[in-house]
Design a protein around this motif. Structure first.
Motif, mmCIF file in Angstrom:
data_model
loop_
_atom_site.group_PDB
_atom_site.id
_atom_site.type_symbol
_atom_site.label_atom_id
_atom_site.label_comp_id
_atom_site.label_asym_id
_atom_site.label_seq_id
_atom_site.Cartn_x
_atom_site.Cartn_y
_atom_site.Cartn_z
ATOM 1 N N GLU A 1 0.833 -1.196 0.000
ATOM 2 C CA GLU A 1 0.000 0.000 0.000
ATOM 3 C C GLU A 1 0.870 1.249 0.000
ATOM 4 O O GLU A 1 1.836 1.354 0.754
ATOM 5 C CB GLU A 1 -0.887 -0.023 1.245
ATOM 6 N N ASP B 1 -7.439 -4.474 -12.881
ATOM 7 C CA ASP B 1 -8.428 -3.410 -12.716
ATOM 8 C C ASP B 1 -8.371 -2.930 -11.262
ATOM 9 O O ASP B 1 -7.683 -3.497 -10.417
ATOM 10 C CB ASP B 1 -9.831 -3.865 -13.125
ATOM 11 N N ARG B 2 -9.069 -1.866 -10.962
ATOM 12 C CA ARG B 2 -8.963 -1.229 -9.645
ATOM 13 C C ARG B 2 -9.315 -2.190 -8.509
ATOM 14 O O ARG B 2 -8.648 -2.221 -7.478
ATOM 15 C CB ARG B 2 -9.843 0.025 -9.585
ATOM 16 N N ASP B 3 -10.359 -3.004 -8.676
ATOM 17 C CA ASP B 3 -10.731 -3.961 -7.632
ATOM 18 C C ASP B 3 -9.638 -5.005 -7.429
ATOM 19 O O ASP B 3 -9.320 -5.377 -6.298
ATOM 20 C CB ASP B 3 -12.054 -4.655 -7.959
ATOM 21 N N ALA B 4 -9.061 -5.493 -8.507
ATOM 22 C CA ALA B 4 -7.989 -6.484 -8.416
ATOM 23 C C ALA B 4 -6.739 -5.868 -7.789
ATOM 24 O O ALA B 4 -6.044 -6.525 -7.011
ATOM 25 C CB ALA B 4 -7.683 -7.070 -9.789
ATOM 26 N N GLN B 5 -6.451 -4.606 -8.103
ATOM 27 C CA GLN B 5 -5.316 -3.929 -7.469
ATOM 28 C C GLN B 5 -5.530 -3.863 -5.959
ATOM 29 O O GLN B 5 -4.625 -4.126 -5.181
ATOM 30 C CB GLN B 5 -5.137 -2.521 -8.028
ATOM 31 N N ARG B 6 -6.755 -3.500 -5.552
ATOM 32 C CA ARG B 6 -7.067 -3.402 -4.127
ATOM 33 C C ARG B 6 -6.898 -4.768 -3.446
ATOM 34 O O ARG B 6 -6.328 -4.869 -2.365
ATOM 35 C CB ARG B 6 -8.497 -2.872 -3.959
ATOM 36 N N SER B 7 -7.346 -5.825 -4.105
ATOM 37 C CA SER B 7 -7.236 -7.178 -3.552
ATOM 38 C C SER B 7 -5.796 -7.657 -3.481
ATOM 39 O O SER B 7 -5.449 -8.472 -2.626
ATOM 40 C CB SER B 7 -8.039 -8.168 -4.402
ATOM 41 N N THR C 1 -2.404 -3.904 3.262
ATOM 42 C CA THR C 1 -2.639 -2.623 3.911
ATOM 43 C C THR C 1 -1.883 -2.562 5.231
ATOM 44 O O THR C 1 -1.811 -3.541 5.969
ATOM 45 C CB THR C 1 -4.142 -2.377 4.163
ATOM 46 N N TRP D 1 -3.095 -8.822 4.749
ATOM 47 C CA TRP D 1 -3.459 -9.186 3.367
ATOM 48 C C TRP D 1 -4.055 -10.565 3.393
ATOM 49 O O TRP D 1 -3.496 -11.488 3.989
ATOM 50 C CB TRP D 1 -2.223 -9.146 2.473
#
Length: 83
Positions: A35, A50-56, A60, A77
């Motif tokens: 993060e 994509d943004r969701d996959a990046q977040r996953s 953090t 994680w």
């Protein structure tokens, strides 16, 4: 829970950790990104998500457990396997 050092970036890649997990006889190799890492936006594999996959795929920063070294950092994680 694992203990490691934060890896250094290398040619064209942001710092990341590789994980291998096995479930139902299938082997999964995945990566955890950090993060807030400034090089994430330049990493070709990270950008391909994509943004969701990046977040996953991004750990953090979290509070460290009381039994950790005073100068240690902690990341949370989750690896989710759907079999």
């Amino acid at each position: 829970r694992i203990k490691t050092i934060k890896p250094a970036p290398y040619a064209g890649r942001t710092p990341h950790l590789h994980f291998t997990a096995t479930a139902g006889g299938e082997r999964l190799v995945t990566q955890m990104f950090f993060e807030g890492e400034k090089l994430n936006g330049r990493d070709s594999l990270y950008r391909a998500l994509d943004r969701d996959a990046q977040r996953s795929a991004t750990g953090t920063w979290t509070d460290r457990a009381g039994d950790m070294e005073a100068d240690a950092l902690a990341i949370s994680w989750d690896i989710v396997l759907a079999v």
